[in-house]
Every structure is written in C-alpha cells, then in structure tokens.
Design an enzyme around this catalytic site. Structure first.
Site, short mmCIF file in Angstrom:
data_model
loop_
_atom_site.label_atom_id
_atom_site.label_comp_id
_atom_site.label_asym_id
_atom_site.label_seq_id
_atom_site.Cartn_x
_atom_site.Cartn_y
_atom_site.Cartn_z
N GLU A 25 37.06 47.55 47.60
CA GLU A 25 36.39 47.43 46.30
C GLU A 25 34.94 47.01 46.54
O GLU A 25 34.56 45.86 46.28
CB GLU A 25 37.10 46.40 45.41
CG GLU A 25 36.60 46.43 43.97
CD GLU A 25 36.60 45.09 43.29
OE1 GLU A 25 36.92 44.07 43.91
OE2 GLU A 25 36.25 45.07 42.10
N ASP B 147 40.63 43.90 47.38
CA ASP B 147 39.94 43.28 46.25
C ASP B 147 38.73 42.47 46.73
O ASP B 147 38.83 41.69 47.69
CB ASP B 147 40.93 42.33 45.55
CG ASP B 147 40.37 41.75 44.28
OD1 ASP B 147 40.20 42.52 43.33
OD2 ASP B 147 40.11 40.53 44.23
C1 NOJ Z 1 38.22 42.56 41.31
C2 NOJ Z 1 39.34 43.01 40.43
O1 NOJ Z 1 39.26 44.39 40.25
C3 NOJ Z 1 39.21 42.24 39.14
O2 NOJ Z 1 40.07 42.72 38.14
C4 NOJ Z 1 39.46 40.79 39.43
O3 NOJ Z 1 39.23 40.04 38.26
C5 NOJ Z 1 38.56 40.26 40.54
N1 NOJ Z 1 38.40 41.18 41.63
C6 NOJ Z 1 39.09 38.98 41.10
O4 NOJ Z 1 40.22 39.21 41.88
#
Ligand code: NOJ
Length: 571
Positions: free
Chosen positions: A274, A196
């Site tokens: 991500e 993440d």
């Molecule tokens: C990316 C995640 O995909 C999202 O859903 C989240 O709100 C943020 N990171 C914070 O963790």
C-alpha cells in the site's frame, strides 16, 4: 505468449468483508456470504481476491486494529469457515491474498496489554515507549501521536488512532512473532499479502519535530477551506511536512527483503504494498512484487494528459529496476471516494465510470478493482453522526464541535465527506429490502445506500445487457482473450490530444489500439502514422458504442462521444 506470473496475468478484486455479503443475517458481511458469492466473482471474470482484514478486532479502525493475527473475527465466522472459503475460491481458480498490518496492532492485542502492564515485563519493549512526548508529532487519525498509559506512567507512539499502537520493529522478538503469523496463513495456502501502511513502520530516529504551524485538526480545517491554487499547493506541502518524519524511514528496505525471503520459501506467492514508491520493489526481485500506482488516482479529474504523464513517469521508474518491474493500477479502494462519484462531473458520471473502468483494465500492469465498482456504486453521505463507524470521522466531528465551536450541522457535512464510511456501505445484490445484503428488517452495520432501488444492484444488472456490470464482464473477457492487453508494451499515440487518450499495446504477435474518448465530441481520427498500424485494418474487439462494422481503416476512425474503442491491427 510470454510466461507471466499469475499475479501479472490476474485482475484482482478487493472484498471489504464487513460489507460484501451477509450470510448469517446479522447485518455484517461474513465468510459464509463471501463463499456464496464466489460463483458471482468467477462469472464476473476476476482472477484473484484481496480481503481487507478478517481477523479479530475491536474495530476502532474497521479491522485494521488487529487483536489476534492468527484467527478469524467471530462476526465473520470460524477458522473452518475461512478454510472452506479458501478451498472453494481455489477450486474456481480464484487466488486469495490477505491484508497484512505490520505497523501496529490493536491496543487490545495481548502483546500490547502485556507491554503496557509494567516497564519490565517480557514484552515491555515490543511497542514504542517514552517517558514524555519527545516532539509535536501527530497521529494521522486522531490528534497527538503520543498517548499516556498510566500503568507505566509513560507514553506510547501511534501513527494511526490511539487504539492502534505502533510495534517496535527494532525488536527481533516482534519480527519473529509477526513472521510466524505470516507463515501461518501461507501454510494454509493463501496466495500472498497486501501490505498495509508499510511506509509508517519506522520513524525518524532523531525524532525531529514537524514544522507545520498547526495540529492535525487545524490542518484538516485548513484543507477543507483551501480553494486557490496557492492554498491547494500549501495544503499538499503541509500534509507532507507534517508526516515526513514518521514515514519512509531507514530500516524498511531491509525489512521488506526479509519478508520477501519468507514469502519466497513458498511457491508462487506475492506481495503488493500500500504505497506508490517503486523503491519498495527493490531491484525488482528482492522486495515487493507490486506497489500501487496511486498517483494515477490522486487527481480530481482523470484527463488524457494526466494519464499520459502518469504512465510516462511510472514506466520510466519501473524500467530502471535491474530485474524489471511490473505496474499495478487502481482507482478505487476502501479508503477512497468511489470512482463513480469522485471522477464524475455530475452530468456524464455513467460514461466516465465506464471510461475509467476501461482505463484500469487496459493500461499495462495488474489491475485492482474494488467491490461495488462493477455495478456503479456511489458514495453515500451519512446523515446522522450516530451512523458513523469510521472512528476517525467521529473523532473529527466531536473535536471540531467541542474544541472549535463548529456548528453541528456543518460538522456533520464535513464529517460525512471525510469519513470513509461513504465508500464502505453494503454491497447491493438485488432490488430487495437492504439491497439483498441482509434480510428484511435487519439493521445493517452501515446504512444501505437507497439507490440500489434505481438499478444499482447485481440482480437487475445481470438481466440488463446494457448495464455497467455486463460492461465490466465483457471488458474482462476481452482482456483475458487478448494477450497484448495483458503482456503488451505501452506506446502512447497522439500525445497532444486533450479530448482522448489513445495508445497501443503491442505483444510479439499482436498490436492492439485503445482509444478512450473523454469528451462529448465525435472524433475523426487517423492512426495510420503509427508504424504498427500502417496499412492495417482495425478489427474491433470491444466498443462501448454502437458500430455497424467490425473492420475500420486505421486512417479513418470515427469515435463516438465518450466511447471506449479497442481494436486489433490486422493486415
Ligand atoms: C491503510 C488502510 O487501508 C486503512 O483503511 C487503515 O485505516 C490504515 N492503513 C491503518 O491500518
């Protein structure tokens, strides 16, 4: 056939646990529900599952605010339920990767509770503390990035909501604690992690202020109003400038290398980040295995030109990695408008959804699908502020109503559009009350989109040979049975065509032509110029249209409006 790693061969399917399947009838998805649906997933033809966070959490950010990294949220079940799920998934040859949230914890995590309790407790330095806000940094979710904690008479930093304090990754004890958590799940047998928000882990050490002449909420309002090309460009620049000092800062590559070496202690595990920055793959062997090709998705309209430019750019970058790089394509996830809605034109949404599914499943690289895509689920706009669960949405609503005097009706429309609740509503399993997600009469955690009654549900589509679900199944099967679609090189054809996107996937013993007609026109195409297709016949492997013949001459190929055509070159 080349020997690829499992994550290069695999099609991943993202499960959003809260919305996938409610096994105990409390209105919230859970492991019992997911486990009951494993046969469905195996039957669909995917190979690996990515689970959004399943850990205990106060749910200020739907699980991305974790209060215990080595446990299971009680609403999802017990640790035994998790282990049972994992074993059952593996029995069906479905790999499982988890979400790894390194940047921040929940403000209810015992680490933070201890850290904020005094300036001299053993975890005092586990988060990012300052005496006074040193700059104008914004949180990307809820205003100021520095929040006051009276217990310490100090401020802590948070890139996301104030309930998501950033960890101080310069502290070796933080690393050790988090690496222990990483090992915990790998020891249990999970196959890897989706990382993440890795770009946010480190901040600019000089704490340089941003230069945008507005704060977060004003920037959101500005973005909503931006229409002209100049305004849209300015909007992009402002978003970049507002957060550039809080993203992609020094330290991250060393950290990713360290994480990779831990993961490599285990056999055959993987990491996907991500982020779209290929630099996070290091030399191709020493950081992440994959990063997402988000630029493919970051457009209002998927056009042949956009796809070609995207592929040219991504492949060139991947080829620069000394140990080689592997692509990873996706159009949908829990943070984005659903692909059926956002790439539709309101007239040919069904056709475009099928084309875009075929795109992700035929481009070179590992595809990631998002639950519900396969039945054509659409965004659902909430109609009442009390329904909003994505707290960045409710924060926005209240801020523009209270501080900016925006009329509540307008604020609701804006909020429904910006909140991610619209693409996280419960999965539709049947044309039954609550779409078969939860029993009749149960209030589901987010409302169910009523369009499940109009055929957008698994049960009805399984029985309809022409459904989008059967279309996905068929495509997944063709992909699995066609080596060139998995391992083959990519060569664009007819590069000036505006209506269609045509390309070859060529493996050692196979050449496959893919044509995606993004237009309402019937096309008569000649591919005999491509050396792989010269004097060859095209043997149809898949067509979304109706074809009376299986074999076609490469020089005389007729493609129906919006057709997806996949064929193997045969002598
Ligand atoms: C990316 C995640 O995909 C999202 O859903 C989240 O709100 C943020 N990171 C914070 O963790």
């Amino acid at each position: 056939m080349k020997t690829l790693k499992w994550w290069q061969n695999a099609v991943f399917y993202q499960i959003y646990p809260r919305s996938f399947a409610d096994g105990n009838g409390d209105g919230i998805g859970d492991f019992k529900g997911i486990t009951e649906k494993l046969d469905y997933l195996a039957g669909l033809g995917v190979d690996a599952l990515w689970l959004s966070p399943h850990f205990p959490s106060p749910n200020w950010d739907c699980g991305y605010d974790i209060s215990d990294y080595t446990n299971v949220a009680p609403e999802y079940g017990t640790m035994d339920d998790f282990k049972h799920f994992l074993g059952e998934a593996h029995k069906r040859n479905l790999r499982v990767i988890l979400d790894l949230v390194l940047n921040h914890t929940s403000d209810e995590h015992p680490w933070f509770l201890e850290s904020k309790s005094s300036k001299d407790n053993p975890k005092a330095d586990w988060y990012v503390w300052v005496d006074t806000p040193p700059n104008n940094w914004q949180s990307c979710f809820d205003g100021e990035a520095w929040t006051y904690a009276p217990e310490r008479n100090q401020y802590y930093y948070h890139y996301f909501m104030k309930q998501q304090p950033d960890l101080n990754w310069k502290n070796p004890e933080v690393k050790k604690a988090m690496w222990d958590a990483v090992r915990f799940w790998l020891d249990l047998g999970v196959d890897g992690y989706r990382l993440d928000a890795l770009g946010t882990i480190f901040e600019d050490p000089a704490l340089t202020p941003h230069t945008v002449p507005m704060n977060l909420v004003e920037l959101r309002r500005f973005s909503e109003a931006a229409k002209t090309p100049e305004e849209l460009k300015q909007k992009e620049k402002y978003w970049h400038d507002m957060f550039k000092n809080q993203w992609g800062q020094p330290g991250i590559h060393e950290l990713m290398k360290e994480l990779r070496s831990i993961v490599d202690e285990y056999e055959d595990r993987m990491l996907v980040g991500e982020d779209d920055n290929i630099d996070y793959m290091g030399n191709g062997m020493d950081e992440l295995h994959l990063v997402f090709n988000f630029p493919l998705a970051n457009t209002d309209r998927i056009t042949p030109k956009h796809i070609r430019n995207n592929q040219q750019d991504r492949i060139a970058q991947l080829n620069k990695l000394s140990a080689g790089g592997w692509a990873c394509n996706t159009l949908g996830n829990h943070d984005r408008s659903r692909i059926y809605t956002c790439y539709g034109d309101k007239v040919h949404d069904a056709e475009l959804a099928r084309l875009n599914a075929a795109l992700v499943l035929t481009l070179k690289g590992t595809p990631f699908l998002y639950n519900g895509e396969e039945i054509g689920m659409t965004d659902y706009m909430l109609t009442n502020i009390a329904q909003v669960k994505d707290t960045m949405g409710s924060w926005y609503y209240h801020t523009i109503v209270t501080d900016m005097g925006v009329h509540p009706d307008e604020a609701l429309v804006r909020t429904a559009e910006m909140t991610r609740d619209k693409n996280r509503t419960p999965m539709h399993w049947a044309n039954k009350p609550n779409a078969g997600f939860s029993p009749d009469g149960v209030e589901t955690w987010l409302p169910v989109n009523p369009n499940y009654k109009a055929g957008i549900n698994v049960h009805d589509q399984e029985r309809n040979p022409d459904s989008i679900l059967n279309y996905y199944k068929h495509l997944l099967k063709v992909r699995r049975e066609t080596p060139a679609l998995v391992e083959g090189n990519y060569t664009p054809l007819h590069e000036n065509a505006e209506d269609y996107f045509a390309f070859l996937r060529t493996a050692e013993k196979q050449a496959v032509l893919v044509v995606l007609n993004y237009s309402e026109k019937r096309l008569n195409l000649n591919f005999s110029d491509a050396k792989e297709l010269e004097n060859k016949n095209l043997h149809t492997l898949f067509s979304s249209g109706v074809r009376s013949h299986v074999e076609h001459a490469a020089s005389k190929l007729s493609i129906a409006p919006f057709e997806v055509f996949i064929a193997e070159a045969k002598a």
